[in-house]
Design an enzyme around this catalytic site. Sequence first.
Site, PDB file in Angstrom:
ATOM      1  N   LYS A 190      45.285  37.321  44.732  1.00 55.20           N
ATOM      2  CA  LYS A 190      44.308  36.383  44.163  1.00 55.20           C
ATOM      3  C   LYS A 190      43.048  37.125  43.691  1.00 55.20           C
ATOM      4  CE  LYS A 190      41.239  34.013  46.889  1.00 55.20           C
ATOM      5  NZ  LYS A 190      39.846  33.979  46.447  1.00 55.20           N
ATOM      6  N   ASN A 191      42.572  38.037  44.531  1.00 58.07           N
ATOM      7  CA  ASN A 191      41.289  38.680  44.222  1.00 58.07           C
ATOM      8  C   ASN A 191      41.390  39.702  43.091  1.00 58.07           C
ATOM      9  OD1 ASN A 191      40.088  37.079  46.090  1.00 58.07           O
ATOM     10  ND2 ASN A 191      39.787  38.672  47.637  1.00 58.07           N
ATOM     11  N   CYS A 232      33.856  29.738  48.901  1.00 59.69           N
ATOM     12  CA  CYS A 232      33.842  29.513  50.354  1.00 59.69           C
ATOM     13  C   CYS A 232      32.432  29.614  50.914  1.00 59.69           C
ATOM     14  CB  CYS A 232      34.713  30.554  51.044  1.00 59.69           C
ATOM     15  SG  CYS A 232      36.458  30.167  50.980  1.00 59.69           S
ATOM     16  N   ARG A 246      25.839  34.506  49.940  1.00 60.86           N
ATOM     17  CA  ARG A 246      26.573  35.005  48.782  1.00 60.86           C
ATOM     18  C   ARG A 246      25.727  35.080  47.509  1.00 60.86           C
ATOM     19  NH1 ARG A 246      32.797  33.299  49.127  1.00 60.86           N
ATOM     20  NH2 ARG A 246      33.032  35.454  48.531  1.00 60.86           N
ATOM     21  N   ASP A 274      38.181  39.775  55.062  1.00 60.39           N
ATOM     22  CA  ASP A 274      39.143  38.693  54.827  1.00 60.39           C
ATOM     23  C   ASP A 274      40.259  38.654  55.880  1.00 60.39           C
ATOM     24  OD1 ASP A 274      37.793  37.648  52.706  1.00 60.39           O
ATOM     25  OD2 ASP A 274      39.117  38.423  51.159  1.00 60.39           O
ATOM     26  N   ARG A 307      43.878  27.300  47.773  1.00 59.97           N
ATOM     27  CA  ARG A 307      43.029  28.118  46.916  1.00 59.97           C
ATOM     28  C   ARG A 307      43.501  29.571  46.928  1.00 59.97           C
ATOM     29  NH1 ARG A 307      37.799  28.733  48.839  1.00 59.97           N
ATOM     30  NH2 ARG A 307      37.896  30.207  47.146  1.00 59.97           N
TER      31      ARG A 307
HETATM   32  C1  UD1 Z   1      34.848  39.306  47.322  1.00 57.29           C
HETATM   33  C2  UD1 Z   1      36.029  38.420  47.557  1.00 57.29           C
HETATM   34  C3  UD1 Z   1      36.103  37.976  48.989  1.00 57.29           C
HETATM   35  C4  UD1 Z   1      36.007  39.145  49.929  1.00 57.29           C
HETATM   36  C5  UD1 Z   1      34.830  40.035  49.578  1.00 57.29           C
HETATM   37  C6  UD1 Z   1      34.767  41.314  50.402  1.00 57.29           C
HETATM   38  C7  UD1 Z   1      36.604  37.048  45.630  1.00 57.29           C
HETATM   39  C8  UD1 Z   1      36.375  35.753  44.939  1.00 57.29           C
HETATM   40  N1  UD1 Z   1      35.893  37.231  46.741  1.00 57.29           N
HETATM   41  O1  UD1 Z   1      33.701  38.497  47.549  1.00 57.29           O
HETATM   42  O2  UD1 Z   1      37.317  37.284  49.194  1.00 57.29           O
HETATM   43  O3  UD1 Z   1      35.817  38.638  51.222  1.00 57.29           O
HETATM   44  O4  UD1 Z   1      34.879  40.405  48.196  1.00 57.29           O
HETATM   45  O5  UD1 Z   1      35.944  42.023  50.262  1.00 57.29           O
HETATM   46  O6  UD1 Z   1      37.365  37.902  45.215  1.00 57.29           O
HETATM   47  N2  UD1 Z   1      26.069  40.762  47.829  1.00 57.29           N
HETATM   48  C9  UD1 Z   1      24.743  40.766  47.457  1.00 57.29           C
HETATM   49  N3  UD1 Z   1      24.457  40.557  46.145  1.00 57.29           N
HETATM   50  C10 UD1 Z   1      25.422  40.375  45.195  1.00 57.29           C
HETATM   51  C11 UD1 Z   1      26.782  40.393  45.606  1.00 57.29           C
HETATM   52  C12 UD1 Z   1      27.059  40.583  46.939  1.00 57.29           C
HETATM   53  O7  UD1 Z   1      23.848  40.917  48.283  1.00 57.29           O
HETATM   54  O8  UD1 Z   1      25.097  40.213  44.024  1.00 57.29           O
HETATM   55  C13 UD1 Z   1      26.396  40.961  49.257  1.00 57.29           C
HETATM   56  C14 UD1 Z   1      27.174  39.787  49.855  1.00 57.29           C
HETATM   57  O9  UD1 Z   1      26.331  38.769  50.317  1.00 57.29           O
HETATM   58  C15 UD1 Z   1      27.932  40.462  50.965  1.00 57.29           C
HETATM   59  C16 UD1 Z   1      28.219  41.853  50.395  1.00 57.29           C
HETATM   60  O10 UD1 Z   1      27.275  42.063  49.350  1.00 57.29           O
HETATM   61  O11 UD1 Z   1      27.124  40.592  52.101  1.00 57.29           O
HETATM   62  C17 UD1 Z   1      29.603  42.042  49.854  1.00 57.29           C
HETATM   63  O12 UD1 Z   1      29.884  41.050  48.890  1.00 57.29           O
HETATM   64  P1  UD1 Z   1      31.001  41.256  47.781  1.00 57.29           P
HETATM   65  O13 UD1 Z   1      31.801  42.462  48.103  1.00 57.29           O
HETATM   66  O14 UD1 Z   1      30.355  41.169  46.450  1.00 57.29           O
HETATM   67  O15 UD1 Z   1      31.909  40.018  48.021  1.00 57.29           O
HETATM   68  P2  UD1 Z   1      32.286  38.883  47.024  1.00 57.29           P
HETATM   69  O16 UD1 Z   1      32.459  39.425  45.633  1.00 57.29           O
HETATM   70  O17 UD1 Z   1      31.380  37.719  47.271  1.00 57.29           O
END
Ligand code: UD1
Length: 416
Positions: free
Chosen positions: A22-23, A115, A120, A305, A397
């Site tokens: 999915k990701n 989620c 986030r 995850d 999902r």
């Molecule tokens: C993606 C995946 C999710 C997985 C995660 C970590 C999807 C839709 N989601 O989530 O399933 O659990 O990677 O492998 O594919 N952060 C910031 N600013 C940003 C972006 C992120 O501070 O602009 C922080 C987040 O709050 C978190 C960390 O960085 O603490 C990691 O987030 P990130 O790796 O970006 O996860 P997601 O893309 O939200």
Amino acid sequence: MNKLCIEGDKKLNGSVTISGSKNAALPILFMTILTEEKIKISNVPNLTDINIALQLLVYLGAKVNYKKILSIDTSFINIFSAPYDLIKKIRGSIWILAPLLARFGQAKIFLPGGCKIGSRPIDLHLNGLIKLGATIDLKDNCINAFVKGRLQGKHILMEKISVGATITIMSAATLAQGLTVIENAAREPEIIDIANFLNTLGANIIGAGSNKIFIKGVSKLTGGHHQIIPDRIETGTFLVAAAVSRGCITCHKTEPKHLKSVLIKLTEAGAHIQTGKDWIKLDMREKQPKALNICTLPYPGFPTDMQTQFALLNTIAKGIGTITETIFENRFIYISELINMGAKIKIKHNSIVSNGIPQLCSSNVFCTDLRAAATLVLAGCIAIGITIVNQTYHLVRGYESFPSKLNKLGANIKII
Ligand code: UD1
């Protein structure tokens, strides 16, 4: 699907075929916007998140044909603004922003949903685009992005490792003028799959999978065919299903190399694991797992995850185990549901400490997010009695045919 009725105390045994990731699939679908030529994608999982992404593409003007192989033609896109009712449903909709901006010089989207596992933020996505030359206007929960001419390649040091932001910057940089270097990039297998997809279309990306990615911008991408990698989190979830039910499950059409940290922990729990080129077999027959100490980390560390599934393992394991969550600050909401089933768990700051018990008992539980939903279903499969799992729309999902795949392994799950 909203509610599942699960008869528990089952051992799960047999073979399961793993679906596409999915990701990886979600961002790749949005990246088809980067080219005017036709794209074919295989191994796309049939999930609600994927269907929402396709609805978004169709809304913008793309032509989509979703049979065994997904065909997408984005040459007709003439709308650069995505509607709130679709965007709010999936976190991954943020990945529509960079491709629209890179190809058309403009994009307008509402802040994405997904989620509820923490605040986030999306600052790293937006700052990355600004560094590449975009003007971003954030007003009333709406992101307005513009660029005059092409985006410009830059050296970008990510202040935090983010899967999502690495994907956004990588996709924007493919059509930028000049070289972009992403330092402190996320290293997840999904990032490599996305880079491979873009390179198939003529992008020039080197270093995906390491913490430094080099993207030499090209003026145009072509069409092409890409196969999505197997879902490592679905694989890990079925391996935990075998471990917690003291069964034996072989996952087929998977990639063992993507699950190293998960396999190390399952071996530590006492599982007997064998792997082949595209399969993993986990045997936990006649054994109670040993409790584990785990800390979630960016890849190649232990995936956030898989945190909920291993929390379930610790609840029925021998001994005391601690899991520390370092990626998302609010990923323990589901713990109260496991406690309702008899689990002995204490939350201490960003850690949970579990005192293992031999068996869970049935209850009426509520899913709070995608991975928690899968975990509660597994908990129902091993608990004594009938468990009702509510709000299972989270499950569809991210897991393709989860109840029927589990039923083939010996579970007794009915969709209410
Ligand atoms: C993606 C995946 C999710 C997985 C995660 C970590 C999807 C839709 N989601 O989530 O399933 O659990 O990677 O492998 O594919 N952060 C910031 N600013 C940003 C972006 C992120 O501070 O602009 C922080 C987040 O709050 C978190 C960390 O960085 O603490 C990691 O987030 P990130 O790796 O970006 O996860 P997601 O893309 O939200």
